[in-house]
Each structure stands twice: as C-alpha cells, then as structure tokens.
Design an enzyme around this catalytic site. Structure first.
Site, PDB file in Angstrom:
ATOM      1  N   SER A 120     -72.164 -17.931   0.752  1.00 36.05           N
ATOM      2  CA  SER A 120     -73.314 -17.333   0.072  1.00 36.05           C
ATOM      3  C   SER A 120     -73.833 -18.234  -1.040  1.00 36.05           C
ATOM      4  O   SER A 120     -75.018 -18.189  -1.384  1.00 36.05           O
ATOM      5  CB  SER A 120     -72.934 -15.978  -0.526  1.00 36.05           C
ATOM      6  N   GLU A 132     -74.746 -10.867  -5.218  1.00 31.90           N
ATOM      7  CA  GLU A 132     -75.413 -11.751  -4.255  1.00 31.90           C
ATOM      8  C   GLU A 132     -76.809 -12.169  -4.721  1.00 31.90           C
ATOM      9  O   GLU A 132     -77.113 -13.372  -4.771  1.00 31.90           O
ATOM     10  CB  GLU A 132     -75.494 -11.076  -2.887  1.00 31.90           C
ATOM     11  N   ASP A 190     -77.926 -16.066  -5.696  1.00 28.34           N
ATOM     12  CA  ASP A 190     -78.953 -16.770  -4.922  1.00 28.34           C
ATOM     13  C   ASP A 190     -80.088 -17.258  -5.815  1.00 28.34           C
ATOM     14  O   ASP A 190     -80.531 -18.413  -5.719  1.00 28.34           O
ATOM     15  CB  ASP A 190     -79.529 -15.850  -3.846  1.00 28.34           C
TER      16      ASP A 190
END
Length: 641
Positions: free
Chosen positions: A556, A307, A311
């Site tokens: 995400s 994650e 990002d």
C-alpha cells in the site's frame, strides 16, 4: 502435473446435467465452474424457487482475440504507433458485442420461456438483463441455487449456484459470464437492508489490502541516516534519485483511489506537510466523488484513516505543491462500492443496464436506503494519466470469467493511455489474511498451495511489490525484498496466461533460478501471468493518523510512491509535446528499460509454510524488475516518440 490438471478441470466442458428440463436442440456445456465456495461461506439450504433474481448475461465482446496485439501496438517502445492512444469512442466501437451475439442470446431466452418484454439490452450493448425467478434461472442454466451464510454473523445471506452452470453450446460462445451464479453477488433482502452487494472494499475486516502498523511512534526521524528505521519523503527521493519540478501541471494528472468509509483527515495532511513539505500546508487533493463518495469523519482511527492518509501524504509530498493530485473517493457510506463502480465512472463503455455494471455486485444508485440519491456514475470521470489503487483481493475469491471481464477493462484503459497501478499484496505467496489453497480450491490458513492476488495477476495492470532498506544499512545501499511485518506478494496466476511482453524475463528466472517447489504447490506451467512487475519501498513509513505518528508497512505504501514517480515522467513527456506513457509493462520489460531499474537480489516472500520465492538477478516473483532509478527512466522515456 496435478496442479495443472486441477486448473484444466475448472475449464473442462461437461455434459452432466442436474436433471432439469433442458432444450434438446443444442447440447449443453459447462460454461463456468468453481471447485469451492469463497473463504468463510457455508451452504445452509436450497433457495426458494419463487425468489427473484436479476439475471445479467455478459455478452462476448468483439475483437478480444486481438486485445494484446492492440495494446502492444500503442505500448511497446519498438512499435511505430507507440503512444498513439485510442479514443473512448474507438474503444466502444471496437469491442461492442456483435448483433449476432445479442440476437442469439435473446432468442434463447425467449424460446426458453422468458417473455420478450422482460429481456432488456444495456445501453452499452454489453449485457442482457432479465429478472427471473430462481426456478426459471435453474431451468435456463441447468443449475441449482442455494443460500450461503458467512461466518461473520452480520454478513447477509447470499444466493449462488452450487459448483457450475450450463449454457447451450451455440449460446455459450456468445457469452462471457452470467450473474448471479458463482460470484456470491445476490444477497437475500431483509427489511431496511441496503440492496446490492457492493464489495465494501473500504470496510475494515474485508479480504483486501491495507497497510499494516506496529503502532504509534514517539518521534519522527528526518535525516537520511535514519532511513533504515523511518521512511520519509527525503528517503524516497534519495533511494530513487527522484528530484523533479513539474513543468506542465495543468496538463498532467495523477489519481489516487479510496473507498468509503476509508477517508483521509485534512488536519493530518497538514501535520505531515509541516514536517516534510511546508509549502503544502493547507493543500488538499481535488475530490472527485463517485457514487456518493465523500470524506466521512464519523468513523475514525487507523482502520478508517490509515490507508488514505498514507496514500495522499506521500503521493502529494512527492509530486510537490505545483502538481494537483486527484482523489477518486468511491461509494457512499451505506452501500459502499466495488472496483466495477470505479471502472464504470472511468469508462462509459463498461457501464451496463441503466448505468451500473452489475446491480447485484456493485452499489445501486440512487441509494434507496438513505445514502447517495444521485445517478450511478457512468463515464462521468475523465481518467487521470496515472491511477494508483492500494486495494485488492485473492484470485480464489472470484471466478475466472468475472476476473477476465474486469481485466479486459484495464486493457481498454491502457489503450486510452492510462497507467493503472495495483499493490501486489502483503502476505508473500499466501493470499490476504494469510490464507492459502487446499487441493480442492478451498482457502484456509495453513493450507499448502500458493494463493495469487487479483487484480495484480491481470496482465493489463502494473503490479507493485515492496522492498526495504535493510536494518543498519545506508539509504544508498541496495535494498532487499520486504521482510519486516509484511512480505511482498508475488508468484504465478492460476487464471491468466503469460503476456508476451514478460516471456523472456520470466523464462530467464525459471531457467536460471528454478523455485524448489513441487507442481502441487503453485502453477509451474511456465505459461501463466507472473507478478509483480516492479517495486518500491514499503517498510517503516512514518504517517500521521488522528494527530499521532504511526509506523506502517505494505505494498500500500509502494503503489502511490510509484505513481508519483511515473507522474513526473508523464509531465516531462507532455512538456515535450509527447504522449503519456500509458500501459508501461511492455516497455519496462525490455532489456534497455530493465537496466534502468535497481535490481533487487536479496530476500524472499514467505507464505503457505514455505520461504516463498527468492529475489534474484533480473525479474523475480518478489520484486519484479526492481525499483526505479528516476533519472535513468526519465532519460529513456524522453527518447521514445
């Protein structure tokens, strides 16, 4: 409608008591209730009467009835006050609970046998605290406390009320919520176990959003012709006409939120940048540590690094080398953190007793168990203009009052000019873990009722769904809703009312394209908050994790990409001497701005044994108003004052 009736039941006032001695001076009402315990929890025994509970009473804030009008006043493009955002001091003063609320609740506690010296008011004036025994709490609240155990063995046992709790009628109107009650936020202490129940959002296996992966890939495709197989920064720039050179990067700010133990890997950033943005090799996000957050390297692999790497690799490469990106690393590696730990740090008015929102829910700092020894963050961080969060959970995991109180805080940040983005989720109309709702509110795989996600259903955040380049299609052809590996979450809240800014768009969808499902399957009232608000690509992203290339999918991916694009709009407005765009929802739902989005009209978001909702012309509960056309949006936003 049976579904609407079930919703009404949770809010119905009741006079049935538990047989405990309650004051006869004021009738008792059910203040908060839930029909089922959160997924995975089982009642095991009655709580011991002498167990101590840190009872916290969230006082009703002033002027909440005006909250929507306040935020529309500074966020709607037709308002003469558009962009005239509030100061933190104005926020604190406007919403501080009244002296009447403080006095009424304090008097009730004292008259009920809680000595005055035990009752303390938080520094913000928002909460009253009293450490009480289970026996005292049961008498105060007309409730019964039980011990619950999770089906994951290492989870601690928790104390919570069974079903509902009561307050005197004259007290209830001055209270938003009481904890610990129905929120599964007080856990039984064991030797050497950290106190406080941080939600450990960053822990693998929790019911929160993470990118999904089909595994490693042997080659990285970097040409525009390959965007149906691999998404890279060049694909996103082509999809959304996104080319921009920052003008005032020293004034503009963008923030990405991560929760320890999830952490990015610096060398992975360099591998990614060397392929797609060579000027940024060696560049790192600006670390802002909240409650001991740090870049841990003891636990590694996709579950811990996927994650944050996703990002930062995409947000940083899209904004380019001139625009710094702030990383809000939240929580230590012993207790972790919750969304409220983050909100505490961003806004001092949200903090409560000695700097923490709810010590039984959040991480407690200084950490007495060997973690972060500094003070709990409370208004210590100046919020970035754009904040992206790729974590969330299910509405059914929490109680309405708990979610409403947090939602108010996002509205306050919007009043201050902050754009808060949340990924909508990856399981279509189902909740995280593919769980849906039984008629009694229980969450289970295979259940029939749609399960909305939170905070996306809060009307004061911007919910970001996911789209895809269709297999075999060119990057310049229309995208569709995501249907590879993940399904973009969307639907209708069971908790929040529909905000006025989306009424016309949602009514158009429900009138022209009525979903083919009975009222038993989802909230068909036509008056509930609908989500997502907009979308961006979320399928086939190439990222690096521990030196290997992975293919990932999820909303995400979509949220940090949207944050990067909106951050460029802020930069241009700041360079022109204008305000940041702040809370964007009232603007993007206007016909003028909706026309500047790429309308997604194909695909659906399956779940709960159905095909879910379908993408249709205009807003839809799969992709929102569509994906951005940066050039068009920038031109429109620069026309606003």
């Amino acid at each position: 409608m049976l579904f609407a009736a079930r919703l009404a039941t949770a809010l119905t006032l009741g006079l049935s008591l538990t047989g405990l001695a309650l004051s006869e001076l004021s009738p008792r009402v059910v203040h908060e209730s839930r029909s089922a315990v959160p997924s995975g929890w089982t009642l095991v025994r009655r709580a011991e009467p002498h167990t101590t509970l840190p009872l916290r009473i969230g006082l009703a804030q002033s002027n909440l009835e005006n909250l929507e009008s306040y935020i529309l006043d500074v966020s709607h493009p037709e308002s003469p006050n558009y962009g005239k955002h509030w100061s933190p001091a104005q926020i604190a003063q406007t919403f501080r609970p009244s002296a009447e609320s403080v006095d009424t609740v304090r008097t009730w506690l004292v008259e009920s046998g809680i000595e005055a010296h035990r009752v303390k008011l938080s520094k913000s004036g928002g909460w009253l605290l009293a450490n009480v025994t289970v026996s005292e709490a049961e008498s105060l609240l007309g409730a019964e406390y039980y011990v619950y155990q999770h089906d994951v063995e290492e989870q601690p046992e928790h104390l919570a009320c069974a079903g509902k709790y009561h307050l005197p009628e004259h007290v209830s109107k001055h209270v938003e919520l009481v904890t610990p009650t129905l929120h599964f936020d007080a856990k039984l202490r064991r030797r050497n176990e950290p106190s406080g129940n941080a939600r450990t959002i960053g822990q693998p296996g929790q019911s929160t959003s993470y990118p999904k992966t089909t595994g490693t890939i042997s080659e990285v495709l970097t040409e525009l012709e390959d965007c149906d197989e691999r998404i890279t920064p060049i694909c996103l720039r082509a999809l959304y006409d996104f080319v921009y050179e920052p003008l005032v990067p020293n004034k503009n700010t963008i923030g990405i939120v991560e929760y320890t133990p999830q952490a990015y890997v610096p060398t992975d950033l360099d591998i990614f940048f060397s392929n797609f943005s060579s000027e940024q090799v060696g560049e790192r996000p600006t670390l802002v540590s909240i409650d001991g957050g740090f870049i841990q390297s003891n636990q590694t692999g996709f579950d811990y690094n996927g994650e944050p790497n996703l990002d930062l690799e995409y947000a940083m490469s899209l904004v380019g080398p001139k625009q710094p990106v702030t990383l809000y690393q939240t929580g230590d590696d012993v207790e972790g953190a919750s969304f409220n730990n983050l909100l505490d740090a961003l806004d001092a008015s949200y903090c409560t007793y000695e700097g923490g929102d709810d010590p039984t829910e959040d991480g407690i700092y200084p950490d007495p168990y060997g973690g972060y020894e500094g003070p709990e963050a409370c208004g210590t961080v100046t919020p970035a203009h754009i904040i992206s969060t790729s974590y969330s959970s299910n509405e059914a995991d929490l109680t309405p009052f708990y979610m409403e109180r947090q939602c108010y805080e996002y509205a306050k940040l919007g009043l201050m000019g902050i754009t808060f983005l949340y990924s909508s989720g990856d399981y279509g109309v189902a909740g995280y873990g593919n769980v849906c709702l039984e008629p009694n509110g229980t969450q289970a795989v295979g259940a029939p009722i749609f399960n909305p996600t939170f905070p996306s259903t809060c009307p004061y955040v911007t919910s970001v769904g996911a789209t895809q380049v269709n297999p075999g299609a060119a990057v310049y052809e229309p995208e569709s809703a995501a249907d590879q590996v993940i399904y973009s979450s969307g639907g209708f809240s069971n908790v929040f009312a529909m905000p006025s800014y989306q009424e016309t768009a949602v009514k158009n969808y429900l009138t022209k394209y009525p979903p083919p499902y009975s009222p038993e399957l989802y909230n068909t009232s036509g008056t509930s908050r609908a989500f997502p608000d907009l979308s961006a690509n979320g399928v086939n992203y190439a990222i690096t994790v521990q030196g290997e290339w992975y293919l990932v999918y999820g909303t995400s991916c979509s949220s940090p990409v949207m944050a990067a694009i909106l951050s460029a709009v802020n930069d241009a407005r700041l360079a022109a001497g204008k305000s940041t765009i702040g809370f964007i929802n009232p603007t993007i739902y206007t016909p003028t701005f909706m026309a500047a989005f790429n309308d997604i009209t194909t695909g659906s978001n399956p779940g709960c044994g159905t095909e879910g909702f379908y993408a249709e012309p205009g807003w839809d509960p799969v992709t929102g108003v569509g994906t951005p056309n940066f050039a068009k949006l920038l031109a429109l936003w620069l026309l606003l004052p």
